[in-house]
Every structure is written in structure tokens, then in C-alpha cells.
Design a protein around this motif. Structure first.
Motif, PDB file in Angstrom:
ATOM      1  N   GLN A   1       0.830  -1.208   0.000  1.00 54.04           N
ATOM      2  CA  GLN A   1       0.000   0.000   0.000  1.00 54.04           C
ATOM      3  C   GLN A   1       0.866   1.260   0.000  1.00 54.04           C
ATOM      4  O   GLN A   1       0.595   2.216  -0.729  1.00 54.04           O
ATOM      5  N   MET A   2       1.904   1.209   0.832  1.00 57.36           N
ATOM      6  CA  MET A   2       2.721   2.425   0.985  1.00 57.36           C
ATOM      7  C   MET A   2       3.516   2.753  -0.276  1.00 57.36           C
ATOM      8  O   MET A   2       3.742   3.920  -0.601  1.00 57.36           O
TER       9      MET A   2
ATOM     10  N   ARG B   1       1.997   5.166  -2.548  1.00 59.21           N
ATOM     11  CA  ARG B   1       1.672   6.498  -2.014  1.00 59.21           C
ATOM     12  C   ARG B   1       2.971   7.232  -1.670  1.00 59.21           C
ATOM     13  O   ARG B   1       3.606   6.925  -0.663  1.00 59.21           O
TER      14      ARG B   1
ATOM     15  N   LYS C   1       3.710   9.841  -0.209  1.00 65.40           N
ATOM     16  CA  LYS C   1       3.825  10.372   1.154  1.00 65.40           C
ATOM     17  C   LYS C   1       4.666   9.455   2.026  1.00 65.40           C
ATOM     18  O   LYS C   1       5.423   9.884   2.881  1.00 65.40           O
ATOM     19  N   PHE C   2       4.513   8.123   1.834  1.00 65.88           N
ATOM     20  CA  PHE C   2       5.247   7.180   2.663  1.00 65.88           C
ATOM     21  C   PHE C   2       6.616   6.843   2.090  1.00 65.88           C
ATOM     22  O   PHE C   2       7.459   6.260   2.749  1.00 65.88           O
ATOM     23  N   MET C   3       6.805   7.207   0.810  1.00 63.72           N
ATOM     24  CA  MET C   3       8.054   6.852   0.139  1.00 63.72           C
ATOM     25  C   MET C   3       8.990   8.043  -0.008  1.00 63.72           C
ATOM     26  O   MET C   3       9.770   8.099  -0.956  1.00 63.72           O
TER      27      MET C   3
END
Lengths: 586, 124
Positions: free
Chosen positions: A366-367, A370, A372-374
Motif C-alpha cells: 500500500q505504501m 503512495r 507520502k510514505f516513500m
């Protein structure tokens, strides 16, 4: 009142006859010899006097030893008097209500010389105390004597009916007990009523004698006795004899309600029996513990003791077998329970181990998509496709693990339900809204047709799971692009019959339908109808199996409606008021 | 916001930390051992504690019981975070003992974030 000694035959006879004539009752105890003396000499007048007495209403009783020699005379006598037999009668006396005459045996003479003919003498008394004493003695003899009919039958038919005797003296009983064992030639059966009886009999030497008898004289010995650890040890030392089937000792269960609780019984050679009463089981000594005993060599009596022994013996065998089987069953049960437990623990562990790696898999998948998380990094198109494929696999894997757990629990009957009164409208509406995203995407018309209000007693999560599963199946098979239609219908069974407790749920679609031949296999594990476009939520093949398990556990049924031709229709029923369910099984 | 994760699985722990620390103003501390985790709870304060149940030697159950016995369970925001199958009854029992929630692994990162965010206080 007088006592005299009479010496003359005629005087003696005369006294007899007079006494008979005076008597209201006449009791006569006589040896055979004397009877045969009287018979040729004075039978007729004696007979007449007795007949007269009988006509007068006097009671006449005779005791003698009946043999084949005097049987004729006895039969004659029986027509007039009541006759009984006693073994080994010695002496003669007669006693009426007022007079007493005793004579000696014909060939014993005291103080009188004789050549060839012996002269008897007689004692006469009419003193009350003497009369009373002799009446008492006669009664005792009368009670011990056997009715003549039985004795005559014995002689004539050669049947030995045997005797049954009560022995009062403990020393006599002890002697008899030991002698019986020593005299055994074929078999001895012994029943001991208590543990103390065993020890007493052992101290007396009975057990030793029996061991010897089995070993040396090849006698078959069977003993029934209550046991304790000590006795069991002693018994086990006799095992060699047991194996040769000469000596067999079995435990007597005093809790089985056996009737023999205070009597030692011994049966020898099936011909003699001795039943010994215990009056005080606490005593160590045989003599002190023993009351009276009954001896018998009469077949019917001995055989009845034998049958008591045999049934107790058989009962013990059954009991021992039952105990053994019980022990085996208990052991097997323990094994089963342990295995069950091991299986359960294994399954729990497997489930946990399968789910744990899915956590980072799912999270990272999921991350990755996205930024934002990477750290702000975006993925390119290829990466996106790859990661989305991974995500789908992860979802499938997660669903599979959950389904496998459910199937296992249903199989094992370990699936637990939280039952509650569930509002039907709310349940259906909530399930439908959860699936809205899918139906909107495929432009499918999903609606509810609720023809009943109220509640149904069920596990809302599980029934929701069933509804969702069935609707998702329909979603897979209806046409796309606005033409697809799925209806969830709920109504009472039999179209509104007030007595029926069942509610029917129908999930109906206008898809490609279900081949009737395949319909029955639908609820099998891993069965998947193989045609079909690429599906958004690939099934695990276990969904319908789980549905069936859940519905069955609720007391309902689930099936394919084969009569519906416009697409597919699957129905299931639930009892509105429920069925108490905690565990389920497929 | 300060989050404490007590979990012995390094991959899970790393993923959760990455996820949470990508959020605004969250720090996530990780302890991989049960006994050490209990000490940390006692000695330090956190806004949320994520508690894994299955750990060797001193498990999440043991920590849970200890906190309950010490009477401090309710004052901490403990979220059970587990892959073990817990029944609805067991969940109810833990909630009534003082746990603030039960999260079943594996869960989506959005659900995880939402659960944790619920304990944020006034821009913390």
C-alpha cells in the motif's frame, strides 16, 4: 404312680396294649429288630389296638429305620400310623400322654440267662416328669426324622435323596470343613464373603490344603473372594497353577449386590455342600467367628449352591472384562483428547504464522503506491502495475487464510457464533452498502426486496458474510454496462403462512445462470464454476462451503433454485426464532 | 504524538514505524522484547501503545495482565495488535479489562493510521 421293670413277654405285651387303649396320643420309637420281633408274635392284636385308638381320634406316630427288609411291614403300618425314618435307630420306647414303656433290644439281656431265645425286659413308668421328659425326647427325634414316603421311594427307586443338616458346634464345623477339602476328588468351589474370612480360612490351612489339592491331586479349585492388595499379591504367586487351569481365584465384588455377604460356601465334587455362617467377622479365629453351618449331600440343595457359585463366577468374569475394556477406553479417550488438543494448537499456530508475514507485505504494497510514505517518490507505470498485482495477490492470500480457518473450524465443529436478535432490514441494507463500490463500478443495479419486518435470531456478522459472499458471486456473473441486476429478497416461507418459523432469503441475478448439473456440486470445497471473465475478486473456492456451514449451523438450508431461468437464484432459510447454536459443522 | 510498538517481528515493526512516522508529528518507538516493553511502559509515557500478543518468554498477554494487576492499564491507551484469532467474546473481555481497542493483523495502513490518530490530543 409307679415305676417297674417288667420281665415277662406276655406281661410286656399286655402293658403295651393297655397303654394303647388308654392313649390319646401314642408315640413309638423302635429299632427294626424289635418291630420284627413284635410282628409275627403279636401283630394282629397290636394292629387292632392301634386301629381302635385311631378311630377314637388318637394321634399315632412311629419312628423306625426303614430298610428293604422291613419295607412291607412299614407300608402296612403306614396305613394306620404316621411313619418316619431315622438312620441308625437304636433302642425302643413308647410314650403316650400318660404312660411310658421302654424295652431293650431283643438280644440284650441283663441278669437273665438265656440259651436260644432271648427274653426282653421293659421299664414302665407313669410318673409325670418321666412322661414329660420322654415326650420331649420323642419330639426332637420326630423333627430329625424323614417322612417314610421319601425313604421308601429312595429304597425302591434307588434314589439317594440325601440329607441336609444344621451343625451348631463350631469345632464340628471346622472339622467338617477340613475333611471336606481333604476328601475332594474332582472339584472344589469356595466362596468367601469377606477379607477377614479369607485370612481366617488361610490361618485354618484351608487355602494351603486347596493349593495342595490342585497341585498334587489334580483337583480343579475355584475360589471367589474379596481382595485387597495383599491378597492380590498372594494370588499372583499362584499364577502358575492358574495357567494350568487347576486353581483359579477371582475377586468377588461386594459392591455388585451379591447376596452372599456373611456365609462361606464350599461345594465339593458337586455332591456335598457346606454353608458356614459368620456371626462375628472381626474375630481372627475361625471358631470364634463362626455361627452355625448347614451341610447337605442332597442333590437339589447342592446343585442350587452350585448354581449360585456359577453365576457369581460368571458375573465376576464379566465384571473383570468390563473393567479391562473400560481402562482401555479411558486410555484411548485420553489419547484422543490429547490429539485433539495438539491439532487445535497446531492450527492456531499455523494461522498465526500465515498471517504475520502478510502484515509487512500488505503494508508496504500500500505504501509503495503512495509517495507520502516513500519520501515523495512516485512510481512509474510499470511499477504501479506490478505493485497492484502484488496487492491483489496479497488480498487473495489473506482471504484464503481466513477461509481455510473458517472451513477448519466448521469441520471441527469449533466455529463460535454470537447470536442475537438482528434487525433484518438493517442487516440487508448494511451488507448492500458495503458492496456499493463494486456495483457502482460495474453499473450493476443492486436492490433489496424486503417483504418482512422484524428480527431474526442469528449471528449478524456471519449471516452478513453469507449475504456478501452470495452477492459478490452474482456481481461476477451479471452483464456489465448497466444491464446487470441483483435482487436480495427476504420473506416468510410459504408466502406469509403465519405458522412457519422460517424466513427465506433469495439472491437473484440476471447473469449467465447456473448449470443445473453443476448446481449440486457448488457447495463443495474448492469447486469453482470454471467459465467466467477475469474476476475482480477471485473466489477462494471455499466461500460457498463456508456459507453452507454457517446456514446449517443456524438450523437453515441453502440451495440453488433450479426453477429460476432468468439467471441465477440462490436461496437460504433461517429459523426466525433461531436454534441454540454454539458450534457448527459442515 | 508518541507511539510505542511492542512486537518481536522486525519486519512488522519497521513497516509500522515507516507508516506512522510518515504522518505529521508522530514518533514511533519499537521494543522487541516483552519484559523490556513492560519496563518501558512503566518508565515512560506514550500517547498510544500498540501491543503484539504472541511473543516468546514474556508475551503481550503477560504484559496485559501485569498492567491490569498494577492498576495502570486503564490510564494507558493500549491497542491490542495481533495475528492470533481472538473471538468476539475475548475481544469484549479485553476491552472491559481496560484495553482501548483490538487491531487484527494484517490490516490496511489506513485502518492503522486511523486507529492511532484517534488518540492524538490537540495538535500533538
Amino acid at each position: 404312680m409307679r415305676i417297674e421293670v417288667l420281665r415277662n413277654k406276655e406281661i410286656i405285651l399286655g402293658t403295651f396294649l393297655q397303654a394303647i387303649n388308654n392313649a390319646n396320643k401314642w408315640d413309638y420309637f423302635s429299632e427294626t429288630k424289635s418291630l420284627s420281633l413284635l410282628v409275627p408274635f403279636a401283630f394282629e392284636s397290636l394292629k387292632k389296638a392301634l386301629v381302635d385308638a385311631k378311630c377314637r381320634g388318637a394321634k399315632l406316630r412311629f419312628i423306625t429305620e426303614i430298610t428293604k427288609d422291613n419295607i412291607f411291614y412299614c407300608k402296612e403300618a403306614m396305613k394306620i400310623v404316621e411313619l418316619r425314618h431315622l438312620d441308625g435307630v437304636k433302642g425302643n420306647f413308647a410314650v403316650s400322654d400318660t404312660e411310658y414303656i421302654a424295652t431293650t433290644a431283643a438280644d440284650t439281656v441283663i441278669g437273665v440267662e438265656s440259651n436260644s431265645i432271648s427274653i426282653p425286659y421293659a421299664i414302665y413308668s407313669n410318673i409325670n416328669d418321666d412322661i414329660r421328659q420322654q415326650n420331649y425326647v420323642f419330639e426332637i427325634l420326630w423333627n430329625r426324622a424323614i417322612p417314610a414316603e421319601i425313604r421308601i421311594r429312595e429304597i425302591e427307586e434307588g434314589i439317594i435323596l440325601g440329607i441336609t443338616q444344621v451343625i451348631q458346634a463350631p469345632s464340628g464345623i471346622q472339622e467338617l470343613f477340613i475333611n471336606l477339602v481333604k476328601s475332594a476328588r474332582e472339584e472344589v468351589f469356595l466362596v468367601l464373603p469377606t477379607i477377614n474370612a479369607f485370612y481366617r480360612e488361610e490361618r485354618l490351612g484351608i487355602i494351603g490344603l486347596l493349593k495342595e489339592a490342585a497341585l498334587d491331586r489334580n483337583i480343579s479349585v475355584r475360589i471367589l473372594t474379596p481382595t485387597n492388595d495383599d491378597i492380590e499379591k498372594k494370588v499372583s504367586t499362584m499364577v502358575v497353577l492358574k495357567q494350568q487351569q487347576k486353581l483359579d481365584i477371582r475377586p468377588l465384588e461386594t459392591t455388585t449386590g451379591a447376596t452372599v455377604t456373611t456365609v462361606t460356601i464350599i461345594v465339593v465334587d458337586r455332591k456335598q455342600s457346606l454353608a458356614i455362617e459368620k456371626i462375628d467377622d472381626s474375630k481372627d479365629n475361625f471358631l470364634e467367628a463362626t455361627g452355625s453351618a448347614t451341610y447337605s449331600n442332597s442333590q437339589p440343595t447342592v446343585l442350587s449352591y452350585l448354581s449360585i457359585f456359577e453365576s457369581l463366577w460368571r458375573q465376576t468374569e464379566l465384571y473383570m472384562r468390563v473393567k479391562e475394556v473400560n481402562t482401555q477406553l479411558e486410555y484411548a479417550n485420553e489419547q484422543l483428547i490429547a490429539t485433539e488438543k495438539a491439532k487445535e494448537e497446531f492450527i492456531s499456530m499455523i494461522s498465526h504464522e500465515l498471517k504475520t508475514p502478510l502484515v509487512p507485505l500488505k503494508g508496504y504494497a500500500q505504501m509503495l503506491l503512495r509517495p507520502k510514505f516513500m519520501g515523495g517518490a512516485e512510481v512509474n507505470e510499470r511499477q504501479r502495475i506490478a505493485i497492484e498485482a502484488m496487492s491483489r495477490s496479497i488480498e487473495k492470500l489473506q482471504a484464503l487464510v481466513d477461509d481455510v480457518m473458517d472451513v477448519y473450524k466448521l469441520d471441527m465443529g469449533k466455529l463460535k457464533f454470537s447470536m442475537t436478535d438482528t434487525d433484518i432490514t438493517k442487516l440487508v441494507d448494511e451488507t448492500i452498502s458495503e458492496l456499493r463500490t463494486f456495483t457502482v463500478q460495474k453499473q450493476i443495479n443492486l436492490s433489496a426486496d424486503l417483504r418482512i419486518n422484524g428480527t431474526v435470531f442469528c449471528d449478524p456478522n456471519r449471516i452478513g458474510q453469507v449475504l456478501a459472499n452470495l452477492i459478490k458471486n452474482s456481481i461476477d456473473f451479471v452483464p456489465d454496462s448497466g444491464n446487470g441486476k441483483i435482487i436480495v429478497r427476504v420473506q416468510k416461507e410459504n408466502g406469509g403462512d403465519n405458522d412457519s418459523n422460517m424466513i427465506i432469503f433469495t439472491i437473484e441475478d440476471n447473469g449467465i445462470g447456473i448449470n443445473p448439473e453443476k448446481a449440486d456440486k457448488l457447495f463443495r470445497k474448492f469447486y469453482q464454476i470454471d467459465t467466467g471473465p477475469t474476476r475482480k475478486h477471485a473466489g477462494t473456492g471455499l466461500g460457498l462451503v463456508i456459507c453452507r456451514g454457517i446456514i446449517n449451523a443456524h438450523g437453515g438450508k441453502i440451495w440453488v433454485d433450479k426453477t429460476y431461468e432468468s439467471g441465477a437464484a440462490i436461496k437460504f432459510t433461517l429459523p426466525q426464532l433461531g436454534k441454540q447454536v454454539e458450534m457448527a459443522g459442515i | 504524538m508518541r507511539v510505542l510498538l511492542i512486537d518481536d517481528n522486525k519486519d512488522v515493526a519497521e513497516m509500522v514505524r515507516l507508516c506512522l512516522e510518515s504522518q505529521e508529528n508522530i514518533t514511533c518507538s519499537v521494543v522487541g522484547d516483552g519484559k523490556a516493553g513492560l519496563r518501558t511502559i512503566r518508565e515512560d509515557t506514550f500517547d498510544v501503545i500498540l501491543l503484539d500478543l504472541a511473543m516468546p518468554e514474556f508475551s503481550g498477554f503477560d504484559i496485559f495482565r501485569a498492567l491490569k494487576e498494577e492498576g495502570i492499564l486503564r490510564s494507558k491507551n493500549v491497542l491490542i495488535f495481533t495475528a492470533s484469532s481472538v473471538t468476539d467474546d475475548e475481544v469484549q473481555e479485553m476491552l472491559s479489562s481496560g484495553a482501548k481497542g483490538v487491531l487484527r493483523k494484517p490490516l490496511s495502513i489506513d485502518d492503522l493510521i486511523a486507529a492511532v490518530e484517534g488518540f492524538r490530543q490537540n495538535g500533538n
